[in-house]
Scaffold this motif. Sequence first.
Motif, PDB file in Angstrom:
ATOM      1  N   UNK A 111     -19.505 -15.961  -5.920  1.00 14.37           N
ATOM      2  CA  UNK A 111     -19.724 -16.572  -7.539  1.00 14.37           C
ATOM      3  C   UNK A 111     -18.387 -15.470  -8.372  1.00 14.37           C
ATOM      4  N   UNK A 112     -18.529 -14.237  -8.333  1.00 16.26           N
ATOM      5  CA  UNK A 112     -17.561 -13.640  -8.841  1.00 16.26           C
ATOM      6  C   UNK A 112     -15.784 -13.887  -8.656  1.00 16.26           C
ATOM      7  N   UNK A 113     -15.753 -14.059  -7.328  1.00 18.20           N
ATOM      8  CA  UNK A 113     -14.892 -14.756  -7.116  1.00 18.20           C
ATOM      9  C   UNK A 113     -14.274 -16.411  -7.444  1.00 18.20           C
ATOM     10  N   UNK A 114     -14.719 -17.302  -7.513  1.00 17.19           N
ATOM     11  CA  UNK A 114     -14.917 -18.444  -8.415  1.00 17.19           C
ATOM     12  C   UNK A 114     -14.173 -18.210  -9.429  1.00 17.19           C
ATOM     13  N   UNK A 587      14.967  -0.315   2.709  1.00 17.21           N
ATOM     14  CA  UNK A 587      14.299   1.001   3.010  1.00 17.21           C
ATOM     15  C   UNK A 587      14.919   2.277   2.312  1.00 17.21           C
ATOM     16  N   UNK A 588      15.877   2.241   1.913  1.00 12.13           N
ATOM     17  CA  UNK A 588      16.580   3.275   0.420  1.00 12.13           C
ATOM     18  C   UNK A 588      15.096   3.070  -0.874  1.00 12.13           C
ATOM     19  N   UNK A 589      14.042   1.917  -0.864  1.00 17.97           N
ATOM     20  CA  UNK A 589      12.890   1.639  -1.975  1.00 17.97           C
ATOM     21  C   UNK A 589      11.307   2.724  -1.591  1.00 17.97           C
ATOM     22  N   UNK A 590      12.312   3.691  -0.306  1.00 18.24           N
ATOM     23  CA  UNK A 590      10.535   4.100   0.154  1.00 18.24           C
ATOM     24  C   UNK A 590       9.601   2.957   0.494  1.00 18.24           C
ATOM     25  N   UNK A 591       9.457   1.890   1.449  1.00 20.54           N
ATOM     26  CA  UNK A 591       8.470   1.351   1.802  1.00 20.54           C
ATOM     27  C   UNK A 591       7.104   2.089   2.355  1.00 20.54           C
ATOM     28  N   UNK A 592       6.115   1.429   1.807  1.00 17.41           N
ATOM     29  CA  UNK A 592       5.165   1.896   2.273  1.00 17.41           C
ATOM     30  C   UNK A 592       3.980   0.739   2.493  1.00 17.41           C
ATOM     31  N   UNK A 593       2.954   0.669   3.997  1.00 15.81           N
ATOM     32  CA  UNK A 593       2.263  -0.208   4.250  1.00 15.81           C
ATOM     33  C   UNK A 593       1.357  -0.192   3.527  1.00 15.81           C
ATOM     34  N   UNK A 594       0.660  -1.445   3.622  1.00 17.67           N
ATOM     35  CA  UNK A 594      -0.753  -2.494   3.121  1.00 17.67           C
ATOM     36  C   UNK A 594      -1.443  -2.371   3.555  1.00 17.67           C
ATOM     37  N   UNK A 595      -2.685  -2.194   3.362  1.00 20.71           N
ATOM     38  CA  UNK A 595      -3.625  -2.860   3.998  1.00 20.71           C
ATOM     39  C   UNK A 595      -4.760  -3.778   3.356  1.00 20.71           C
ATOM     40  N   UNK A 596      -5.150  -4.604   3.651  1.00 25.86           N
ATOM     41  CA  UNK A 596      -5.907  -5.459   2.896  1.00 25.86           C
ATOM     42  C   UNK A 596      -7.311  -4.727   2.852  1.00 25.86           C
ATOM     43  N   UNK A 637     -19.063  -1.576  -2.263  1.00 32.58           N
ATOM     44  CA  UNK A 637     -18.504  -1.147  -1.770  1.00 32.58           C
ATOM     45  C   UNK A 637     -17.281  -1.917  -1.583  1.00 32.58           C
ATOM     46  N   UNK A 638     -16.103  -0.514  -1.539  1.00 33.01           N
ATOM     47  CA  UNK A 638     -14.408  -1.679  -1.078  1.00 33.01           C
ATOM     48  C   UNK A 638     -13.864  -0.619   0.367  1.00 33.01           C
ATOM     49  N   UNK A 639     -13.833  -1.117   1.105  1.00 40.01           N
ATOM     50  CA  UNK A 639     -13.542  -1.544   2.013  1.00 40.01           C
ATOM     51  C   UNK A 639     -12.616  -2.120   3.341  1.00 40.01           C
ATOM     52  N   UNK A 640     -11.324  -0.999   4.189  1.00 40.61           N
ATOM     53  CA  UNK A 640     -10.910  -1.462   4.713  1.00 40.61           C
ATOM     54  C   UNK A 640     -11.351  -2.508   5.728  1.00 40.61           C
ATOM     55  N   UNK A 641     -10.445  -3.776   5.507  1.00 37.40           N
ATOM     56  CA  UNK A 641     -10.917  -5.459   6.639  1.00 37.40           C
ATOM     57  C   UNK A 641     -10.640  -4.532   7.889  1.00 37.40           C
ATOM     58  N   UNK A 666     -10.370  -8.235  -2.196  1.00 33.14           N
ATOM     59  CA  UNK A 666      -9.980  -6.919  -3.317  1.00 33.14           C
ATOM     60  C   UNK A 666      -8.641  -7.006  -4.004  1.00 33.14           C
ATOM     61  N   UNK A 667      -8.523  -6.654  -2.805  1.00 33.40           N
ATOM     62  CA  UNK A 667      -6.869  -6.192  -3.036  1.00 33.40           C
ATOM     63  C   UNK A 667      -6.040  -5.145  -1.579  1.00 33.40           C
ATOM     64  N   UNK A 668      -5.086  -5.033  -2.242  1.00 27.99           N
ATOM     65  CA  UNK A 668      -3.784  -4.758  -0.966  1.00 27.99           C
ATOM     66  C   UNK A 668      -3.856  -3.164  -1.712  1.00 27.99           C
ATOM     67  N   UNK A 669      -4.127  -2.491  -0.797  1.00 25.29           N
ATOM     68  CA  UNK A 669      -3.898  -0.526  -0.966  1.00 25.29           C
ATOM     69  C   UNK A 669      -2.876  -0.318   0.253  1.00 25.29           C
ATOM     70  N   UNK A 670      -2.649   0.818  -0.200  1.00 31.12           N
ATOM     71  CA  UNK A 670      -1.686   2.045   0.789  1.00 31.12           C
ATOM     72  C   UNK A 670      -2.700   2.469   1.800  1.00 31.12           C
ATOM     73  N   UNK A 671      -1.897   1.717   2.850  1.00 25.00           N
ATOM     74  CA  UNK A 671      -2.505   2.587   4.599  1.00 25.00           C
ATOM     75  C   UNK A 671      -2.435   3.865   4.396  1.00 25.00           C
TER      76      UNK A 671
END
Length: 683
Positions: A111-114, A587-596, A637-641, A666-671
């Motif tokens: 309900x909140x999402x829609x 590569x120079x932009x210091x890439x990070x991996x994100x998890x849902x 709670x917020x939990x990694x998928x 919810x969002x993508x966050x750094x793994x």
Amino acid sequence: MTRTLRNIGIMAHVDAGKTTLTERILLDTGKIHQAGDVHTGNTETDSHALEKKHGITISAAAISCEWRDAFITIIDTPGHVDFQIEVERSLRVLDGAIAVFSAVSGVEPQSETVWRQADRLGVPRLCFVNKMDQVGADLQRTVEMIADRLGATPLVLQLPLRGEDGFAGVVDLVAMKALYWDGAQPQPSAGAIPEELRSAAERQRQRLLETLADQDAAIMAAYVGGETISAADLKAAIRRACLAGRLTPVLCGSAYRNVGVHPLLDAIVDYAPGPEDRPAVAGLDPRSGAAEHRLPRADQPFAALVSKVQASRFGTLAFVRVYAGRVTAGTSVTNATSDRTERIGRLLRMQADAQIEIDEARAGDVVAVVGLKSVVAGDTLSDPAHPIVLDGFVIPEPVIEAVVEPRLGQDQERLGQALALMARSDPSLRVVVDADSGQTLLRGMGELHLQIAVERLKEDYNVDAVIGAPEVAYRAAASRPSEVDHTLRKQSGGPGQMARVRLAFAPLEEGGEGLVFVDETVGGAIPREFIPSIEKALRQSLRDGGPGGYPVLGQQVTLLDGAFHQKDSSGLAFELATREAFRIGFERAAPILLEPVMRVVVTTPEDYLGGIIGDLQSRRGRIVATEPIPRGQEVIAEVPLARLFNYVSALRSLSQGRAVHAMAFSRYAPAPIGVAEKLIATA
């Protein structure tokens, strides 16, 4: 243009009663003669075999009816988070919405999402608090949750009436009368407000007047002056506040028992917006890039947005919302998005999976078109002499993927064709062929989304397929700015390849997705005809340019400078140069991996609260809040998928089957660094 056209979506969390409410609306308006039931699989809008099998709405379905002097188009949208694209594109082309809430559960996660989707698209809403006949129903608590969780200002128009058999009707606070339903007839009988409710009704009516007075000058003047405010004046003020999005009218009832549906239909006519109540639709002239606007009138140049494309027994259907002008069968129009000419074959007004052929569609109509060859969802159809490209809709990024293969090797080609058609219909479903293994990857919004897709392969396309274990769809992102100046030079005896690009990379703000491309070249450093090749290469790089080949969630890239050769430069040369420049610059932009990360809401009896919280924390979950509710606790709670696979079984074990949960992206966050390093090493 008539003021009695209403295009309304019905939206809610799964099991709040959207489809049941739609059935009762169709019954009460005389569209059908017997209401269907979700559990028996005979409803009008859940017409697909898989919807009947699973007992849920999978695809948004449009159907029309008439009430009083209004022609109402209703779109019943899915409540499950995996099919949120259906809600997104429905809200994009509708004028208003009915948000349905369970009076027992209140405001639930989807309900909140829609609701946020409707906020973003500026869609006025009515609220219908359903299931007032069930044990634990609490209108006041639901209204408070609408205010607290959704940030809305609810305007309560009704109070529940209790009878010998429980919920019997409502008190209409605008007309100050009681409405009763006896169960045999859908229409209510009106009577005086019971004496025991008179005081509560007067207090709530006073609150209604005060809330309206805060938002409406006419009501404020009458209220302060001690004047009698008529029901007609109240309705006019409620309509003004609803259209402006300042207040949200709240009604209540029981769709299953057909209690409260008639007043809701009246509210749709009285308070919901018509097409002419909405702002002029905005877009861009594709020839000049200048801003354009179209008023919702039939005498304006034609403009329509394609919300959905799907195969059916009538051929390929394109569902469109006509925003301006008119169009007839046989007319040639421009797909302004791709600059192609299309011919309107047949115009259909859809009644779920049935059809009514019509001769003309006018501003405000939501119709289906047969005969369009190359359109996709989000395209704009317009008058060839007055092209306009309208804003499309947000397509969510997939969060899960799995390998899909045909059971029989000879079906590989048919599998690819079927998946391509499905992805055209559902933009949140992505099909990718792994460059190394050659396997077909199906990406979607959740396990149910992928499961339904595989079942549709068999049901709709007669392709029997198997799907592998789901995996999380990780993404990459830059963590700092960078810059690269790269030159491609190749000479092999004949014409060579030369291209130079100087690019600046910058991370997007949190939540940003896709490519933001900025061209700052001056003085013809790069000929204009090569700029699209550079942008194309950047978009391709986002698909697999992250560490380990993971897609890049979002990136801003600015083209600062470049150089070309009169003979050796080409679009291909600039594509190749840009691809390599992206690799170096990212590569120079210091890439990070994100998890849902998922927002998980668990409703549990008090006895199991500690174990459930401990389990969520062991899954790298962050507890956002715990709130007391009737007969238990609600844990947010917020939990990694990645840590939520098979959570249903674990929760059932922890609570002896008594706790339930819902989750939404919810969002993508750094793994975590250790997780990211392991994933990249094995990619």
